[in-house]
Design a protein around this motif. Structure first.
Motif, PDB file in Angstrom:
ATOM      1  N   VAL A  99      18.860  48.989  38.230  1.00  0.00           N
ATOM      2  CA  VAL A  99      18.817  48.168  37.014  1.00  0.00           C
ATOM      3  C   VAL A  99      18.368  46.757  37.395  1.00  0.00           C
ATOM      4  N   VAL A 100      17.199  46.356  36.910  1.00  0.00           N
ATOM      5  CA  VAL A 100      16.744  44.988  37.167  1.00  0.00           C
ATOM      6  C   VAL A 100      16.462  44.292  35.845  1.00  0.00           C
ATOM      7  N   THR A 101      16.393  42.954  35.919  1.00  0.00           N
ATOM      8  CA  THR A 101      16.076  42.194  34.699  1.00  0.00           C
ATOM      9  C   THR A 101      14.664  41.606  34.776  1.00  0.00           C
ATOM     10  N   SER A 102      13.910  42.005  35.809  1.00  0.00           N
ATOM     11  CA  SER A 102      12.523  41.548  36.062  1.00  0.00           C
ATOM     12  C   SER A 102      12.481  40.094  36.508  1.00  0.00           C
ATOM     13  N   MET A 103      11.260  39.658  36.873  1.00  0.00           N
ATOM     14  CA  MET A 103      11.199  38.430  37.664  1.00  0.00           C
ATOM     15  C   MET A 103      10.394  37.272  37.101  1.00  0.00           C
ATOM     16  N   ASN A 104       9.280  37.550  36.421  1.00  0.00           N
ATOM     17  CA  ASN A 104       8.418  36.390  36.164  1.00  0.00           C
ATOM     18  C   ASN A 104       7.668  36.441  34.832  1.00  0.00           C
ATOM     19  N   GLU A 158      18.333  27.326  43.632  1.00  0.00           N
ATOM     20  CA  GLU A 158      19.547  27.985  44.125  1.00  0.00           C
ATOM     21  C   GLU A 158      19.194  28.967  45.249  1.00  0.00           C
ATOM     22  N   LYS A 159      18.091  29.694  45.049  1.00  0.00           N
ATOM     23  CA  LYS A 159      17.689  30.698  46.052  1.00  0.00           C
ATOM     24  C   LYS A 159      17.155  30.011  47.302  1.00  0.00           C
ATOM     25  N   LEU A 160      16.376  28.928  47.116  1.00  0.00           N
ATOM     26  CA  LEU A 160      15.839  28.222  48.279  1.00  0.00           C
ATOM     27  C   LEU A 160      16.964  27.606  49.106  1.00  0.00           C
ATOM     28  N   GLY A 191      15.798  55.383  51.865  1.00  0.00           N
ATOM     29  CA  GLY A 191      14.441  54.960  52.224  1.00  0.00           C
ATOM     30  C   GLY A 191      13.903  54.100  51.094  1.00  0.00           C
ATOM     31  N   PHE A 192      13.228  53.006  51.439  1.00  0.00           N
ATOM     32  CA  PHE A 192      12.752  52.049  50.422  1.00  0.00           C
ATOM     33  C   PHE A 192      11.233  52.128  50.312  1.00  0.00           C
ATOM     34  N   LEU A 193      10.743  52.275  49.103  1.00  0.00           N
ATOM     35  CA  LEU A 193       9.286  52.259  48.878  1.00  0.00           C
ATOM     36  C   LEU A 193       8.949  51.473  47.623  1.00  0.00           C
ATOM     37  N   ARG A 249      19.057  37.063  30.451  1.00  0.00           N
ATOM     38  CA  ARG A 249      18.580  38.408  30.832  1.00  0.00           C
ATOM     39  C   ARG A 249      19.764  39.295  31.216  1.00  0.00           C
ATOM     40  N   TYR A 250      20.730  38.709  31.937  1.00  0.00           N
ATOM     41  CA  TYR A 250      21.895  39.507  32.324  1.00  0.00           C
ATOM     42  C   TYR A 250      22.805  39.799  31.126  1.00  0.00           C
ATOM     43  N   ASP A 251      22.871  38.875  30.149  1.00  0.00           N
ATOM     44  CA  ASP A 251      23.654  39.156  28.936  1.00  0.00           C
ATOM     45  C   ASP A 251      23.043  40.352  28.211  1.00  0.00           C
ATOM     46  N   VAL A 311       5.184  47.072  50.994  1.00  0.00           N
ATOM     47  CA  VAL A 311       6.599  47.227  50.661  1.00  0.00           C
ATOM     48  C   VAL A 311       7.219  45.844  50.902  1.00  0.00           C
ATOM     49  N   HIS A 312       8.291  45.722  51.714  1.00  0.00           N
ATOM     50  CA  HIS A 312       8.677  44.359  52.109  1.00  0.00           C
ATOM     51  C   HIS A 312       7.633  43.840  53.084  1.00  0.00           C
ATOM     52  N   SER A 313       7.149  44.744  53.944  1.00  0.00           N
ATOM     53  CA  SER A 313       6.006  44.414  54.793  1.00  0.00           C
ATOM     54  C   SER A 313       4.758  44.336  53.939  1.00  0.00           C
ATOM     55  N   ILE A 366      24.829  48.891  45.604  1.00  0.00           N
ATOM     56  CA  ILE A 366      24.227  47.558  45.520  1.00  0.00           C
ATOM     57  C   ILE A 366      23.372  47.335  46.767  1.00  0.00           C
ATOM     58  N   PHE A 367      22.133  46.899  46.533  1.00  0.00           N
ATOM     59  CA  PHE A 367      21.228  46.561  47.641  1.00  0.00           C
ATOM     60  C   PHE A 367      21.340  45.080  47.940  1.00  0.00           C
ATOM     61  N   THR A 368      21.206  44.759  49.211  1.00  0.00           N
ATOM     62  CA  THR A 368      21.159  43.352  49.555  1.00  0.00           C
ATOM     63  C   THR A 368      20.267  43.150  50.784  1.00  0.00           C
ATOM     64  N   ILE A 369      19.851  41.903  50.967  1.00  0.00           N
ATOM     65  CA  ILE A 369      19.116  41.535  52.173  1.00  0.00           C
ATOM     66  C   ILE A 369      19.915  40.423  52.837  1.00  0.00           C
ATOM     67  N   SER A 370      20.363  40.651  54.071  1.00  0.00           N
ATOM     68  CA  SER A 370      21.151  39.637  54.791  1.00  0.00           C
ATOM     69  C   SER A 370      20.566  39.466  56.179  1.00  0.00           C
ATOM     70  N   PHE A 420      12.428  53.731  44.871  1.00  0.00           N
ATOM     71  CA  PHE A 420      11.209  52.970  44.567  1.00  0.00           C
ATOM     72  C   PHE A 420      11.555  51.702  43.800  1.00  0.00           C
ATOM     73  N   ALA A 421      11.160  50.568  44.332  1.00  0.00           N
ATOM     74  CA  ALA A 421      11.235  49.321  43.569  1.00  0.00           C
ATOM     75  C   ALA A 421      10.075  49.305  42.565  1.00  0.00           C
ATOM     76  N   ASP A 422      10.061  48.324  41.677  1.00  0.00           N
ATOM     77  CA  ASP A 422       8.973  48.266  40.705  1.00  0.00           C
ATOM     78  C   ASP A 422       8.755  46.842  40.213  1.00  0.00           C
ATOM     79  N   ARG A 423       7.561  46.566  39.777  1.00  0.00           N
ATOM     80  CA  ARG A 423       7.210  45.299  39.113  1.00  0.00           C
ATOM     81  C   ARG A 423       6.223  45.657  38.015  1.00  0.00           C
TER      82      ARG A 423
HETATM   83  C1  LIG Z   1      16.518  45.381  48.052  1.00  0.00           C
HETATM   84  C2  LIG Z   1      16.154  44.781  46.732  1.00  0.00           C
HETATM   85  C3  LIG Z   1      15.352  45.491  45.838  1.00  0.00           C
HETATM   86  C4  LIG Z   1      14.979  44.951  44.610  1.00  0.00           C
HETATM   87  N1  LIG Z   1      14.140  45.627  43.781  1.00  0.00           N
HETATM   88  C5  LIG Z   1      13.687  45.047  42.649  1.00  0.00           C
HETATM   89  C6  LIG Z   1      12.715  45.690  41.822  1.00  0.00           C
HETATM   90  O1  LIG Z   1      12.301  46.800  42.114  1.00  0.00           O
HETATM   91  N2  LIG Z   1      12.271  45.049  40.720  1.00  0.00           N
HETATM   92  C7  LIG Z   1      12.721  43.821  40.353  1.00  0.00           C
HETATM   93  O2  LIG Z   1      12.275  43.299  39.324  1.00  0.00           O
HETATM   94  N3  LIG Z   1      13.669  43.192  41.098  1.00  0.00           N
HETATM   95  C8  LIG Z   1      14.119  43.772  42.237  1.00  0.00           C
HETATM   96  N4  LIG Z   1      15.033  43.111  43.030  1.00  0.00           N
HETATM   97  C9  LIG Z   1      15.524  41.802  42.594  1.00  0.00           C
HETATM   98  C10 LIG Z   1      16.943  41.877  42.066  1.00  0.00           C
HETATM   99  O3  LIG Z   1      17.042  42.752  40.957  1.00  0.00           O
HETATM  100  C11 LIG Z   1      17.447  40.487  41.683  1.00  0.00           C
HETATM  101  O4  LIG Z   1      16.745  39.998  40.570  1.00  0.00           O
HETATM  102  C12 LIG Z   1      17.276  39.501  42.815  1.00  0.00           C
HETATM  103  O5  LIG Z   1      17.936  39.977  43.972  1.00  0.00           O
HETATM  104  C13 LIG Z   1      17.821  38.122  42.454  1.00  0.00           C
HETATM  105  O6  LIG Z   1      19.159  38.180  42.060  1.00  0.00           O
HETATM  106  P1  LIG Z   1      19.628  37.603  40.661  1.00  0.00           P
HETATM  107  O7  LIG Z   1      18.904  38.416  39.615  1.00  0.00           O
HETATM  108  O8  LIG Z   1      21.100  37.829  40.627  1.00  0.00           O
HETATM  109  O9  LIG Z   1      19.229  36.168  40.615  1.00  0.00           O
HETATM  110  C14 LIG Z   1      15.422  43.656  44.257  1.00  0.00           C
HETATM  111  C15 LIG Z   1      16.252  42.950  45.145  1.00  0.00           C
HETATM  112  C16 LIG Z   1      16.616  43.490  46.362  1.00  0.00           C
HETATM  113  C17 LIG Z   1      17.499  42.706  47.301  1.00  0.00           C
END
Ligand SMILES: Cc1cc2nc3c(=O)[nH]c(=O)nc-3n(C[C@H](O)[C@H](O)[C@H](O)COP(=O)(O)O)c2cc1C
Length: 450
Positions: free
Chosen positions: A138-143, A347-349, A13-15, A161-163, A21-23, A247-251, A59-62
């Motif tokens: 494990v995430v490397t954060s976004m922005n 790349e993502k677009l 379950g994703f929260l 960030r991945y290194d 959430v995604h919605s 591993i989570f993915t969206i397809s 739980f995802a996080d930001r």
């Molecule tokens: C289902 C799903 C859940 C994710 N949850 C988080 C999250 O909670 N926090 C976050 O910073 N990134 C989250 N991400 C982003 C990924 O960690 C990753 O940064 C993103 O998919 C882009 O891939 P890249 O880092 O290889 O470019 C999530 C991605 C997906 C598909």
């Protein structure tokens, strides 16, 4: 056919511990019964998912409120974007560990803004509290907004960030392995607390970390949390293949998911791990009705509550770029070639050009579901679709993303789980106690390569 001999579906379950959430309509949906600040919202969700025998709740996080869209946070706050507010999910899952007995409990923590010892201490404590049910995404954060709240002007570069994340994992596993499992003695008669011979010094010196150990607590029953990851870029997949057990993915299609899974499994093997040591779960957002027509009405009512501008706010936050400067009619294919857009975002677009013609339509999709496929139908219809994806090798299971809470999880548990069980594709009872038991994985992640 003997049900137990078949490959089994895994469910999560994703929260987010926030309004959406995604919605982006979750908080304002008439069927959502509680505020995101109410602990009972999470307790209700965890209990119903445990009733549904889910592998885990996640739980995802930001870490900060994004101002990527137009340099302002007004829209995020006014309408409630994906990062307008987040409670810290780690205390929430600690609370849930006491309210549940079997379901796994996962949270996100960033390797960019935490230190390995933060992670090692929190998740080892959780391992004790939950008797082996913890997981770390494990995430490397976004922005840049996440960077600035931690005192950094800019978010670190994508590959760097991945290194850092790779070295972070190496340090974390050195700390997790610094106590042998039988190092704690607690011999009351002789007053012996622990065996120092079984507790090993850590002395790590690398490009990103200099860490002296050992960790200051005995390991939990499973030694370390289940490692989850969700990278989609080449560098992200390589990291996931090395470390992740999930591993989570969206397809958007079976073909896209099949290609992703095949690529990840190949890379897992290249890392010296069995392909099945990593479960690939793809996200779906189900709308369940008595029949397909009723489910379509539910979906459409839901999507009408999701503002497209919120989708663009989340897209800007996730890709760390201000898309507000473009007209909504701008084709995505044009943005994917625009040199003003940073390379990682382009790349993502690029991968999204087939889906949606314009920034406006992408905003609507992002607000409704962040591109998570919305499934409509009766419980049986949905179960058939999931079984089809699963049996086509598109995934090892599903992340269920709710449109309203806790109703989406209640409906899935009542209507879809029994159908999957009838197909012989999903457990009828928990057969083990730890999350690794549920996932059926004993194989090591990259810790042994560390
Ligand atoms: C289902 C799903 C859940 C994710 N949850 C988080 C999250 O909670 N926090 C976050 O910073 N990134 C989250 N991400 C982003 C990924 O960690 C990753 O940064 C993103 O998919 C882009 O891939 P890249 O880092 O290889 O470019 C999530 C991605 C997906 C598909």
């Amino acid at each position: 056919m003997v049900a137990s001999a078949r490959r089994q579906i895994h469910l999560a379950g994703f929260l987010l511990a926030g309004p959406v959430v995604h919605s982006h309509a979750v908080w304002r949906h008439p069927s959502t019964t509680r505020r995101f600040t109410d602990p009972l919202l999470y307790e209700d969700a965890a209990r119903v998912l445990e009733e549904g025998l889910f592998d885990f709740l996640f739980f995802a996080d930001r870490l900060g409120v994004s101002s990527q869209l137009g340099g302002s946070r007004d829209l995020a706050f006014r309408y409630g974007s994906q990062d307008a507010a987040r409670l810290d999910p780690l205390p929430i899952i600690s609370f849930l560990a006491g309210k549940t007995s079997h379901i796994g409990l996962g949270v996100t923590r960033s390797t960019t803004y935490y230190q390995p010892n933060h992670i090692v201490r929190s998740f080892t404590t959780l391992d004790h509290l939950s008797a082996g049910r913890g997981a770390w995404n494990v995430v490397t954060s976004m922005n840049d907004s996440e960077g600035r709240i931690f005192g950094q002007a800019k978010h670190m570069d994508h590959d760097q960030r991945y290194d850092r994340a790779d070295e972070f994992m190496e340090v974390a596993f050195k700390l997790w392995r610094s106590w042998d499992s039988d190092a704690l003695v607690l011999d009351k008669a002789n007053g012996i607390f622990a065996d120092p011979e079984k507790i090993h010094a850590v002395d790590h010196k690398g490009a990103f970390f200099e860490v002296e150990g050992p960790m200051n607590m005995p390991p939990g029953p499973t030694g370390h949390p289940v490692i989850i990851q969700a990278g989609s870029s080449g560098r992200g997949r390589r990291f996931g293949a090395r470390w992740a057990e999930v591993i989570f993915t969206i397809s958007r299609s079976t073909e896209e998911a099949q290609a992703f899974r095949a690529d990840v499994r190949r890379q897992v093997v290249e890392q010296g791990r069995p392909a099945d040591s990593c479960r690939i779960l793809t996200a779906v957002m189900p709308f369940i009705g008595r029949d397909r027509d009723e489910a379509i009405v539910k979906r459409d009512e839901h999507n009408a509550l999701a503002r497209p501008e919120l989708g663009i706010a989340t897209l800007s936050s996730q890709l760390n770029f201000d898309f507000g400067r473009y007209d909504l009619a701008t084709p995505i294919a044009q943005l994917a070639k625009d040199s003003a857009v940073p390379h990682a975002a382009r790349e993502k677009l690029e991968a999204l050009t087939g889906d949606d013609a314009t920034l406006g339509s992408l905003g609507q999709i992002w607000s409704s579901s962040v591109r998570v496929p919305q499934l409509v139908g009766s419980g049986r219809d949905i179960a058939l679709t999931l079984a089809e994806w699963f049996e086509a090798g598109a995934c090892d299971g599903f992340v269920i993303s709710p449109a309203y809470l806790p109703g989406s999880f209640v409906e899935f548990t009542a209507e879809v789980v029994p159908e999957l069980q009838k197909f012989g594709l999903f457990r009828r009872t928990y057969s083990g106690a730890t999350l690794r038991d549920h996932l059926g994985s004993t194989a090591p992640s990259g810790r042994d390569a560390a």
